[in-house]
Design a protein around this motif. Structure first.
Motif, PDB file in Angstrom:
ATOM      1  N   ALA A   1       2.843  -0.009   5.024  1.00  0.00           N
ATOM      2  CA  ALA A   1       2.757   1.525   4.502  1.00  0.00           C
ATOM      3  C   ALA A   1       4.024   1.372   3.677  1.00  0.00           C
ATOM      4  O   ALA A   1       5.053   1.041   4.095  1.00  0.00           O
ATOM      5  CB  ALA A   1       2.698   2.528   5.361  1.00  0.00           C
ATOM      6  N   VAL A   2       3.901   1.966   2.436  1.00  0.00           N
ATOM      7  CA  VAL A   2       4.926   2.205   1.362  1.00  0.00           C
ATOM      8  C   VAL A   2       4.933   3.697   1.223  1.00  0.00           C
ATOM      9  O   VAL A   2       3.929   4.254   0.696  1.00  0.00           O
ATOM     10  CB  VAL A   2       4.813   1.449   0.142  1.00  0.00           C
ATOM     11  N   VAL A   3       6.103   4.396   1.629  1.00  0.00           N
ATOM     12  CA  VAL A   3       6.231   5.791   1.673  1.00  0.00           C
ATOM     13  C   VAL A   3       7.061   6.149   0.592  1.00  0.00           C
ATOM     14  O   VAL A   3       8.240   5.778   0.746  1.00  0.00           O
ATOM     15  CB  VAL A   3       6.540   6.352   2.976  1.00  0.00           C
TER      16      VAL A   3
ATOM     17  N   SER B   1       7.192  -2.142  -4.650  1.00  0.00           N
ATOM     18  CA  SER B   1       7.405  -2.473  -3.020  1.00  0.00           C
ATOM     19  C   SER B   1       6.210  -3.051  -2.658  1.00  0.00           C
ATOM     20  O   SER B   1       6.331  -3.617  -1.523  1.00  0.00           O
ATOM     21  CB  SER B   1       7.893  -1.335  -2.158  1.00  0.00           C
ATOM     22  N   ALA B   2       5.287  -2.442  -2.757  1.00  0.00           N
ATOM     23  CA  ALA B   2       3.915  -2.833  -2.239  1.00  0.00           C
ATOM     24  C   ALA B   2       3.505  -4.249  -2.826  1.00  0.00           C
ATOM     25  O   ALA B   2       2.640  -4.844  -2.182  1.00  0.00           O
ATOM     26  CB  ALA B   2       2.782  -1.822  -2.868  1.00  0.00           C
ATOM     27  N   ALA B   3       3.758  -4.814  -3.712  1.00  0.00           N
ATOM     28  CA  ALA B   3       3.495  -6.116  -4.292  1.00  0.00           C
ATOM     29  C   ALA B   3       4.755  -7.143  -4.292  1.00  0.00           C
ATOM     30  O   ALA B   3       4.464  -8.239  -4.687  1.00  0.00           O
ATOM     31  CB  ALA B   3       3.523  -5.922  -5.965  1.00  0.00           C
TER      32      ALA B   3
ATOM     33  N   ASP C   1       5.347  -8.643  -1.191  1.00  0.00           N
ATOM     34  CA  ASP C   1       5.030  -9.731  -0.459  1.00  0.00           C
ATOM     35  C   ASP C   1       3.647  -9.840   0.034  1.00  0.00           C
ATOM     36  O   ASP C   1       2.754  -9.348  -0.810  1.00  0.00           O
ATOM     37  CB  ASP C   1       5.661  -9.380   1.164  1.00  0.00           C
ATOM     38  N   SER C   2       3.051 -10.631   1.187  1.00  0.00           N
ATOM     39  CA  SER C   2       1.695 -10.997   1.140  1.00  0.00           C
ATOM     40  C   SER C   2       0.856 -10.207   2.265  1.00  0.00           C
ATOM     41  O   SER C   2       0.054 -10.691   2.600  1.00  0.00           O
ATOM     42  CB  SER C   2       1.756 -12.406   1.517  1.00  0.00           C
ATOM     43  N   ALA C   3       1.408  -8.952   2.374  1.00  0.00           N
ATOM     44  CA  ALA C   3       0.638  -8.037   3.354  1.00  0.00           C
ATOM     45  C   ALA C   3      -0.772  -7.954   2.782  1.00  0.00           C
ATOM     46  O   ALA C   3      -1.065  -7.639   1.441  1.00  0.00           O
ATOM     47  CB  ALA C   3       1.359  -6.650   3.469  1.00  0.00           C
ATOM     48  N   ARG C   4      -1.835  -8.126   3.752  1.00  0.00           N
ATOM     49  CA  ARG C   4      -3.239  -7.959   3.164  1.00  0.00           C
ATOM     50  C   ARG C   4      -3.731  -6.572   3.252  1.00  0.00           C
ATOM     51  O   ARG C   4      -4.710  -6.430   2.614  1.00  0.00           O
ATOM     52  CB  ARG C   4      -3.886  -8.831   4.307  1.00  0.00           C
ATOM     53  N   ASP C   5      -3.126  -5.823   3.707  1.00  0.00           N
ATOM     54  CA  ASP C   5      -3.469  -4.598   3.851  1.00  0.00           C
ATOM     55  C   ASP C   5      -2.490  -3.360   3.567  1.00  0.00           C
ATOM     56  O   ASP C   5      -1.544  -3.135   4.624  1.00  0.00           O
ATOM     57  CB  ASP C   5      -4.102  -3.920   5.191  1.00  0.00           C
ATOM     58  N   THR C   6      -2.171  -2.915   2.101  1.00  0.00           N
ATOM     59  CA  THR C   6      -1.135  -2.107   2.000  1.00  0.00           C
ATOM     60  C   THR C   6      -1.510  -0.754   1.413  1.00  0.00           C
ATOM     61  O   THR C   6      -2.525  -0.858   0.743  1.00  0.00           O
ATOM     62  CB  THR C   6      -0.054  -2.756   0.972  1.00  0.00           C
ATOM     63  N   ARG C   7      -0.888   0.034   2.012  1.00  0.00           N
ATOM     64  CA  ARG C   7      -1.461   1.730   1.639  1.00  0.00           C
ATOM     65  C   ARG C   7       0.056   2.177   0.952  1.00  0.00           C
ATOM     66  O   ARG C   7       1.006   2.132   1.600  1.00  0.00           O
ATOM     67  CB  ARG C   7      -1.762   2.379   2.862  1.00  0.00           C
ATOM     68  N   VAL C   8      -0.159   3.002  -0.080  1.00  0.00           N
ATOM     69  CA  VAL C   8       0.871   3.834  -0.572  1.00  0.00           C
ATOM     70  C   VAL C   8       0.712   5.256  -0.425  1.00  0.00           C
ATOM     71  O   VAL C   8      -0.208   5.883  -0.672  1.00  0.00           O
ATOM     72  CB  VAL C   8       1.013   3.361  -2.121  1.00  0.00           C
ATOM     73  N   ILE C   9       1.765   5.956   0.164  1.00  0.00           N
ATOM     74  CA  ILE C   9       1.649   7.209   0.625  1.00  0.00           C
ATOM     75  C   ILE C   9       2.795   7.816  -0.163  1.00  0.00           C
ATOM     76  O   ILE C   9       3.956   7.895  -0.178  1.00  0.00           O
ATOM     77  CB  ILE C   9       2.015   7.320   2.172  1.00  0.00           C
ATOM     78  N   PHE C  10       2.040   8.690  -0.935  1.00  0.00           N
ATOM     79  CA  PHE C  10       3.211   9.838  -1.564  1.00  0.00           C
ATOM     80  C   PHE C  10       3.212  10.998  -0.951  1.00  0.00           C
ATOM     81  O   PHE C  10       2.225  11.558  -0.423  1.00  0.00           O
ATOM     82  CB  PHE C  10       2.256   9.964  -3.149  1.00  0.00           C
ATOM     83  N   SER C  11       4.510  11.436  -0.877  1.00  0.00           N
ATOM     84  CA  SER C  11       4.948  12.308   0.054  1.00  0.00           C
ATOM     85  C   SER C  11       5.611  13.484  -0.674  1.00  0.00           C
ATOM     86  O   SER C  11       6.739  13.087  -1.228  1.00  0.00           O
ATOM     87  CB  SER C  11       5.732  11.975   1.318  1.00  0.00           C
ATOM     88  N   GLY C  12       5.180  14.805  -0.603  1.00  0.00           N
ATOM     89  CA  GLY C  12       5.900  15.777  -1.037  1.00  0.00           C
ATOM     90  C   GLY C  12       4.741  17.047  -1.523  1.00  0.00           C
ATOM     91  O   GLY C  12       3.948  16.830  -2.006  1.00  0.00           O
ATOM     92  N   GLY C  13       5.354  18.214  -1.039  1.00  0.00           N
ATOM     93  CA  GLY C  13       4.594  19.590  -1.258  1.00  0.00           C
ATOM     94  C   GLY C  13       4.918  20.248  -2.605  1.00  0.00           C
ATOM     95  O   GLY C  13       5.509  19.564  -3.537  1.00  0.00           O
TER      96      GLY C  13
ATOM     97  N   ALA D   1      12.484  -1.833   1.161  1.00  0.00           N
ATOM     98  CA  ALA D   1      11.700  -1.600  -0.061  1.00  0.00           C
ATOM     99  C   ALA D   1      12.340  -2.239  -1.292  1.00  0.00           C
ATOM    100  O   ALA D   1      13.396  -2.495  -1.220  1.00  0.00           O
ATOM    101  CB  ALA D   1      11.394  -0.020  -0.153  1.00  0.00           C
ATOM    102  N   ASP D   2      11.809  -2.106  -2.372  1.00  0.00           N
ATOM    103  CA  ASP D   2      12.207  -2.586  -3.608  1.00  0.00           C
ATOM    104  C   ASP D   2      12.626  -1.407  -4.422  1.00  0.00           C
ATOM    105  O   ASP D   2      12.340  -1.488  -5.496  1.00  0.00           O
ATOM    106  CB  ASP D   2      11.172  -3.556  -4.269  1.00  0.00           C
ATOM    107  N   ASP D   3      13.554  -0.753  -3.734  1.00  0.00           N
ATOM    108  CA  ASP D   3      14.016   0.598  -4.459  1.00  0.00           C
ATOM    109  C   ASP D   3      15.432   0.380  -5.072  1.00  0.00           C
ATOM    110  O   ASP D   3      16.053   1.202  -5.621  1.00  0.00           O
ATOM    111  CB  ASP D   3      13.977   1.742  -3.873  1.00  0.00           C
ATOM    112  N   TYR D   4      15.940  -0.978  -4.666  1.00  0.00           N
ATOM    113  CA  TYR D   4      17.232  -1.279  -5.359  1.00  0.00           C
ATOM    114  C   TYR D   4      17.171  -2.711  -5.833  1.00  0.00           C
ATOM    115  O   TYR D   4      16.592  -3.586  -5.396  1.00  0.00           O
ATOM    116  CB  TYR D   4      18.333  -1.438  -4.193  1.00  0.00           C
TER     117      TYR D   4
END
Length: 200
Positions: free
Chosen positions: A39-41, A66-68, A70-82, A164-167
């Motif tokens: 999961a990528v939050v 960040s989701a791309a 590595d080789s995780a076979r099942d990746t979900r991207v979760i966008f969080s914020g109201g 994550a790949d945020d740096y």
């Protein structure tokens, strides 16, 4: 001439300090958990308009890369914020940007009720129960704060945190000293054991 050299040295030192501190934060409170489900939050930033602002656009890009990584076979991207500054939730704005502008066609989930970083984490926890690896995406200090919050709320899930790949070196380099100063201010509320892990 000497004054100019001094200012140049001070500027280079400030840039190096900001770079180093952001690098350090990006590697704190993460491990090397393995597994096929990831999961990528992506944490939202207050957005007063009906289109995503510059910071949210960058966070979406960082989340997708960040989701791309590595080789995780099942990746979900979760966008969080109201909806904090407008009627539309940050999560929805980011998801729309990912799909319509960046052509992201992976699995997307929304958490559109949170208004604070603490709530971001509390509300995404039900979406993380069955994953092996968790990446939290934001500017490094903010992502670190969120990881610390997950560690408080669900230590068992925090064991699944990975980088994550945020740096990236030199990305945002001119504003990294300012991000570092803001990060020091925002991280001041961490508990003593968390500061100890960070060497503070």
């Amino acid at each position: 001439m000497r004054r100019r050299a001094g200012l140049t040295t001070a500027g280079v030192a400030a840039l190096a300090w900001g770079e180093w501190l952001n690098w350090r934060w990006s590697r704190a409170l993460v491990g090397n958990s393995g597994g096929a489900v990831e999961a990528v939050v992506v944490l939202g930033y207050r957005n007063p308009r009906t289109t995503p602002n510059f910071i949210n656009r960058w966070r979406v890009r960082a989340g997708i890369r960040s989701a791309a990584t590595d080789s995780a076979r099942d990746t979900r991207v979760i966008f969080s914020g109201g909806a904090t500054s407008s009627r539309q939730a940050e999560a929805q704005l980011m998801a729309d940007f990912a799909k319509s502008v960046l052509a992201f066609d992976g699995t997307v989930l929304l958490e559109d009720q949170s208004r604070t970083t603490w709530e971001n984490i509390a509300h995404v926890i039900p979406l993380l129960e069955d994953v092996d690896r968790i990446k939290i995406v934001s500017q490094p200090a903010h992502a670190l704060k969120a990881r610390a919050y997950l560690r408080r709320q669900r230590p068992d899930l925090a064991e699944r945190l990975v980088r994550a790949d945020d740096y990236r070196p030199c990305e945002w380099i001119l504003v990294k000293p300012l991000l570092a100063l803001y990060g020091l201010w925002t991280l001041r509320g961490l508990k003593a054991d968390e500061r100890k892990i960070l060497g503070g």
